[in-house]
Write a protein that holds these residues in place. Structure first.
Motif, short mmCIF file in Angstrom:
data_model
loop_
_atom_site.label_atom_id
_atom_site.label_comp_id
_atom_site.label_asym_id
_atom_site.label_seq_id
_atom_site.Cartn_x
_atom_site.Cartn_y
_atom_site.Cartn_z
N UNK A 182 0.91 -1.19 -0.02
CA UNK A 182 -0.03 -0.01 0.32
C UNK A 182 0.84 1.46 0.10
N UNK A 183 0.57 2.24 -0.73
CA UNK A 183 1.18 3.66 -0.88
C UNK A 183 0.46 4.93 -0.22
N UNK A 215 -6.83 6.02 -3.34
CA UNK A 215 -7.72 5.77 -4.33
C UNK A 215 -8.80 4.91 -4.27
N UNK A 216 -8.48 3.81 -3.29
CA UNK A 216 -9.53 2.87 -3.11
C UNK A 216 -10.75 3.48 -2.66
N UNK A 217 -10.63 4.70 -2.14
CA UNK A 217 -11.85 5.28 -1.42
C UNK A 217 -12.80 5.69 -2.65
N UNK A 218 -12.10 5.92 -3.71
CA UNK A 218 -13.02 6.47 -4.94
C UNK A 218 -13.14 5.04 -5.62
N UNK A 224 -13.24 1.78 -4.79
CA UNK A 224 -13.75 0.57 -4.02
C UNK A 224 -12.84 -0.51 -4.01
N UNK A 225 -11.70 -0.40 -4.61
CA UNK A 225 -10.74 -1.41 -4.86
C UNK A 225 -9.36 -0.57 -4.79
N UNK A 226 -8.18 -1.68 -4.64
CA UNK A 226 -6.99 -0.91 -4.60
C UNK A 226 -6.64 -0.62 -6.16
N UNK A 227 -5.79 0.77 -6.27
CA UNK A 227 -5.65 1.27 -7.56
C UNK A 227 -4.74 0.15 -8.19
N UNK A 228 -3.85 -0.45 -7.59
CA UNK A 228 -2.94 -1.71 -8.17
C UNK A 228 -3.80 -2.87 -8.42
N UNK A 229 -3.35 -3.36 -9.81
CA UNK A 229 -4.22 -4.39 -10.20
C UNK A 229 -3.07 -5.69 -10.23
N UNK A 230 -3.36 -6.59 -9.41
CA UNK A 230 -2.50 -7.83 -9.88
C UNK A 230 -3.59 -9.00 -9.59
N UNK A 231 -3.02 -10.05 -9.95
CA UNK A 231 -3.77 -11.45 -10.05
C UNK A 231 -4.42 -11.84 -8.62
N UNK A 232 -3.32 -11.84 -7.62
CA UNK A 232 -3.53 -12.33 -6.43
C UNK A 232 -4.70 -11.55 -5.73
N UNK A 289 -7.34 -2.28 3.62
CA UNK A 289 -7.56 -1.11 3.80
C UNK A 289 -8.87 -0.85 2.56
N UNK A 290 -8.74 -1.36 1.62
CA UNK A 290 -9.56 -1.14 0.34
C UNK A 290 -10.85 -1.93 0.39
#
Length: 204
Positions: free
Chosen positions: A47-48, A52-55, A57-65, A103-104
């Protein structure tokens, strides 16, 4: 009902997997579906604090896991998170993932029973157990207990099968998780009332 078990070890079939499998088998013996997901060996983005997750509804970073677990969180009733002990703490890659997930995706986790499992050679299980439980206690998640702290011992892959007490602790954890999930379902109680969030900052 379904419980998701997250294997936070880079060794997909190592001692952490053995411990979680014992919990999963016990859950299934109680007619509760169990699924183990491994985080794998790829580098995990942390997490940085961009919020952005507040906007989104998910983490801004996209990864498979992350995406895989996010999808599963929508349908599960409980969660178990297992980790090997690294320097008296959980695997750093696992914590990087959990920081983002909790967090997200807090609304998908709130009020779902949870448990942590620590697997170590000798020491550090209690501090690992404590660190993982903090993810649950900040998010209104009932913590499922066992007959002892949820730890299993083993150094080399496969050693955990020799820890009879540790595996019994895993079975007790599975039975207790099943009991709590069924009790919650049968009670049909509404969730506790929620107050508006208050955040106090001491530096002005």
């Amino acid at each position: 009902m379904k419980v998701l078990l997250i294997n936070g070890s880079p060794r997909k079939n190592g001692n952490t997997h053995i411990a979680l499998t014992e919990v999963a088998k016990t859950l299934e013996a109680n007619d509760i579906q169990a699924e183990i997901v491994s985080i794998g060996t790829k580098a995990m983005q942390g997490c940085i604090a961009c919020n952005k997750c507040r906007e989104l509804g998910r983490c801004v970073f996209k990864d498979e896991v992350y995406d895989n677990i996010r999808e599963k969180l929508e349908t599960i009733d409980g969660i178990v998170i297992g980790s090997p002990v690294y320097y008296a703490g959980p695997n750093g890659s696992l914590c990087a993932l959990l920081d983002r997930l909790f967090y997200s995706l807090a609304p998908l986790l709130a009020y779902k029973p949870a448990a942590a499992v620590a697997v170590c050679r000798r020491g550090g299980a209690s501090t690992t157990f404590d660190r993982l439980n903090k993810y649950f206690t900040i998010n209104k998640m009932p913590i499922v207990s066992s007959q002892y702290w949820n730890s299993v011992h083993g150094r080399l892959p496969g050693d955990a099968v020799e820890d009879a007490e540790g595996l019994q602790t895993m079975r007790t954890l599975g039975n207790n998780m099943a009991w709590l999930l069924k009790s919650i379902k049968q009670s049909n109680m509404p969730l506790p009332p929620k107050e508006a969030s208050i955040m106090t900052n001491f530096i002005r």
